[in-house]
Design a protein around this motif. Structure first.
Motif, PDB file in Angstrom:
ATOM      1  N   VAL A   1       0.983   8.534   9.181  1.00  0.00           N
ATOM      2  CA  VAL A   1      -0.215   8.192   8.405  1.00  0.00           C
ATOM      3  C   VAL A   1      -0.360   6.674   8.322  1.00  0.00           C
ATOM      4  N   ASP A   2       0.748   5.966   8.148  1.00  0.00           N
ATOM      5  CA  ASP A   2       0.696   4.501   8.128  1.00  0.00           C
ATOM      6  C   ASP A   2       0.201   3.962   9.466  1.00  0.00           C
ATOM      7  N   GLU A   3       0.696   4.545  10.549  1.00  0.00           N
ATOM      8  CA  GLU A   3       0.247   4.123  11.879  1.00  0.00           C
ATOM      9  C   GLU A   3      -1.258   4.355  12.041  1.00  0.00           C
ATOM     10  N   ALA A   4      -1.738   5.516  11.614  1.00  0.00           N
ATOM     11  CA  ALA A   4      -3.162   5.823  11.714  1.00  0.00           C
ATOM     12  C   ALA A   4      -3.996   4.858  10.870  1.00  0.00           C
ATOM     13  N   THR A   5      -3.484   4.480   9.712  1.00  0.00           N
ATOM     14  CA  THR A   5      -4.177   3.532   8.836  1.00  0.00           C
ATOM     15  C   THR A   5      -4.327   2.186   9.521  1.00  0.00           C
ATOM     16  N   ALA A   6      -3.234   1.694  10.095  1.00  0.00           N
ATOM     17  CA  ALA A   6      -3.276   0.407  10.805  1.00  0.00           C
ATOM     18  C   ALA A   6      -4.210   0.475  12.003  1.00  0.00           C
ATOM     19  N   ASP A   7      -4.121   1.547  12.769  1.00  0.00           N
ATOM     20  CA  ASP A   7      -4.991   1.705  13.941  1.00  0.00           C
ATOM     21  C   ASP A   7      -6.463   1.696  13.540  1.00  0.00           C
ATOM     22  N   ALA A   8      -6.792   2.395  12.460  1.00  0.00           N
ATOM     23  CA  ALA A   8      -8.180   2.469  12.014  1.00  0.00           C
ATOM     24  C   ALA A   8      -8.713   1.106  11.578  1.00  0.00           C
ATOM     25  N   ALA A   9      -7.830   0.252  11.071  1.00  0.00           N
ATOM     26  CA  ALA A   9      -8.235  -1.083  10.620  1.00  0.00           C
ATOM     27  C   ALA A   9      -8.170  -2.119  11.739  1.00  0.00           C
ATOM     28  N   GLY A  10      -7.512  -1.770  12.845  1.00  0.00           N
ATOM     29  CA  GLY A  10      -7.320  -2.738  13.918  1.00  0.00           C
ATOM     30  C   GLY A  10      -6.188  -3.695  13.631  1.00  0.00           C
TER      31      GLY A  10
ATOM     32  N   PHE B   1       6.818 -10.552  -4.988  1.00  0.00           N
ATOM     33  CA  PHE B   1       6.464 -10.762  -3.584  1.00  0.00           C
ATOM     34  C   PHE B   1       5.006 -10.458  -3.266  1.00  0.00           C
ATOM     35  N   PHE B   2       4.364  -9.602  -4.031  1.00  0.00           N
ATOM     36  CA  PHE B   2       3.051  -9.096  -3.652  1.00  0.00           C
ATOM     37  C   PHE B   2       1.918  -9.684  -4.471  1.00  0.00           C
ATOM     38  N   SER B   3       0.859 -10.068  -3.756  1.00  0.00           N
ATOM     39  CA  SER B   3      -0.356 -10.533  -4.415  1.00  0.00           C
ATOM     40  C   SER B   3      -1.424  -9.441  -4.390  1.00  0.00           C
ATOM     41  N   TYR B   4      -1.136  -8.340  -3.699  1.00  0.00           N
ATOM     42  CA  TYR B   4      -2.101  -7.247  -3.578  1.00  0.00           C
ATOM     43  C   TYR B   4      -1.360  -5.915  -3.634  1.00  0.00           C
ATOM     44  N   TYR B   5      -1.934  -4.977  -4.363  1.00  0.00           N
ATOM     45  CA  TYR B   5      -1.374  -3.625  -4.445  1.00  0.00           C
ATOM     46  C   TYR B   5      -2.482  -2.607  -4.199  1.00  0.00           C
ATOM     47  N   SER B   6      -2.134  -1.538  -3.500  1.00  0.00           N
ATOM     48  CA  SER B   6      -3.009  -0.373  -3.363  1.00  0.00           C
ATOM     49  C   SER B   6      -2.143   0.848  -3.663  1.00  0.00           C
ATOM     50  N   PHE B   7      -2.336   1.412  -4.851  1.00  0.00           N
ATOM     51  CA  PHE B   7      -1.550   2.569  -5.284  1.00  0.00           C
ATOM     52  C   PHE B   7      -2.338   3.842  -5.016  1.00  0.00           C
ATOM     53  N   GLY B   8      -1.627   4.909  -4.729  1.00  0.00           N
ATOM     54  CA  GLY B   8      -2.263   6.175  -4.405  1.00  0.00           C
ATOM     55  C   GLY B   8      -3.202   6.699  -5.466  1.00  0.00           C
ATOM     56  N   ASP B   9      -2.890   6.434  -6.726  1.00  0.00           N
ATOM     57  CA  ASP B   9      -3.741   6.932  -7.805  1.00  0.00           C
ATOM     58  C   ASP B   9      -4.881   5.976  -8.158  1.00  0.00           C
ATOM     59  N   GLU B  10      -4.977   4.851  -7.453  1.00  0.00           N
ATOM     60  CA  GLU B  10      -6.026   3.873  -7.749  1.00  0.00           C
ATOM     61  C   GLU B  10      -6.882   3.499  -6.540  1.00  0.00           C
ATOM     62  N   ALA B  11      -6.403   3.770  -5.347  1.00  0.00           N
ATOM     63  CA  ALA B  11      -7.128   3.372  -4.137  1.00  0.00           C
ATOM     64  C   ALA B  11      -8.485   4.067  -4.083  1.00  0.00           C
ATOM     65  N   LEU B  12      -9.507   3.318  -3.700  1.00  0.00           N
ATOM     66  CA  LEU B  12     -10.824   3.920  -3.578  1.00  0.00           C
ATOM     67  C   LEU B  12     -10.836   4.995  -2.502  1.00  0.00           C
TER      68      LEU B  12
ATOM     69  N   ALA C   1       0.873  -1.178   0.000  1.00  0.00           N
ATOM     70  CA  ALA C   1       0.000   0.000   0.000  1.00  0.00           C
ATOM     71  C   ALA C   1       0.905   1.221   0.000  1.00  0.00           C
ATOM     72  N   THR C   2       0.793   2.026  -1.030  1.00  0.00           N
ATOM     73  CA  THR C   2       1.640   3.204  -1.155  1.00  0.00           C
ATOM     74  C   THR C   2       0.820   4.395  -1.628  1.00  0.00           C
ATOM     75  N   SER C   3       1.250   5.565  -1.217  1.00  0.00           N
ATOM     76  CA  SER C   3       0.616   6.791  -1.697  1.00  0.00           C
ATOM     77  C   SER C   3       1.119   7.158  -3.085  1.00  0.00           C
TER      78      SER C   3
ATOM     79  N   PRO D   1      -7.808   6.764   0.020  1.00  0.00           N
ATOM     80  CA  PRO D   1      -6.378   6.763   0.377  1.00  0.00           C
ATOM     81  C   PRO D   1      -6.148   6.708   1.886  1.00  0.00           C
ATOM     82  N   LYS D   2      -4.933   6.279   2.250  1.00  0.00           N
ATOM     83  CA  LYS D   2      -4.523   6.303   3.649  1.00  0.00           C
ATOM     84  C   LYS D   2      -4.661   7.728   4.175  1.00  0.00           C
ATOM     85  N   PRO D   3      -5.097   7.930   5.378  1.00  0.00           N
ATOM     86  CA  PRO D   3      -5.191   7.007   6.508  1.00  0.00           C
ATOM     87  C   PRO D   3      -6.491   6.220   6.595  1.00  0.00           C
ATOM     88  N   ASP D   4      -7.374   6.329   5.599  1.00  0.00           N
ATOM     89  CA  ASP D   4      -8.550   5.471   5.596  1.00  0.00           C
ATOM     90  C   ASP D   4      -8.048   4.022   5.560  1.00  0.00           C
ATOM     91  N   PRO D   5      -8.641   3.127   6.329  1.00  0.00           N
ATOM     92  CA  PRO D   5      -8.139   1.746   6.397  1.00  0.00           C
ATOM     93  C   PRO D   5      -8.522   0.873   5.210  1.00  0.00           C
TER      94      PRO D   5
END
Length: 127
Positions: A84-93, A42-53, A22-24, A55-59
């Motif tokens: 922002v990464d910390e806030a994202t993780a916190d929001a998702a649990g 290595f990755f089976s999932y990507y969340s790019f800043g220009d494609e995420a529904l 997950a990157t901005s 963006p972080k800090p939304d989980p």
């Protein structure tokens, strides 16, 4: 590429753990930067800043990874280098580990946040 990143990714892959990124950054800039290191294997999932529904800090990126892999959000280790990464993780649990020396220093994270100086330490602690 930071020292220890490939070691941590390889250790997780060896253990059969699904991994996501997950990157901005935009898809194009992220893949151009990471392609020389073979990072895409290595990755089976990507969340790019220009494609995420949302963006972080939304989980959203963690919750979508959870949905796709079937791994409960509270069992996901989210590694980042910014508050922002910390806030994202916190929001998702999710579990969060801050890699110091990037965008954030120790003082930028909550007092209880797990930290490491080198991404290779992640494999030692969590894998």
């Amino acid at each position: 590429m930071r020292r220890g990143v490939l070691e941590a990714l390889t250790a997780a892959r060896t253990r059969g753990l699904p991994q996501g990124l997950a990157t901005s950054d935009s898809r194009k800039s992220a893949l151009v930067e990471l392609a020389p290191y073979g990072i895409d294997k290595f990755f089976s999932y990507y969340s790019f800043g220009d494609e995420a529904l949302r963006p972080k800090p939304d989980p959203w990126c963690i919750l979508e990874f959870s949905r796709l892999t079937g791994i409960p959000a509270d069992s996901i280790l989210f590694v980042g280098d910014t508050p922002v990464d910390e806030a994202t993780a916190d929001a998702a649990g999710a579990v969060f580990c801050a890699v110091l020396g990037g965008a954030g220093g120790r003082r930028d994270f909550s007092a209880t946040t797990m930290t490491c100086n080198d991404p290779g330490e992640i494999a030692d602690v969590f894998l």
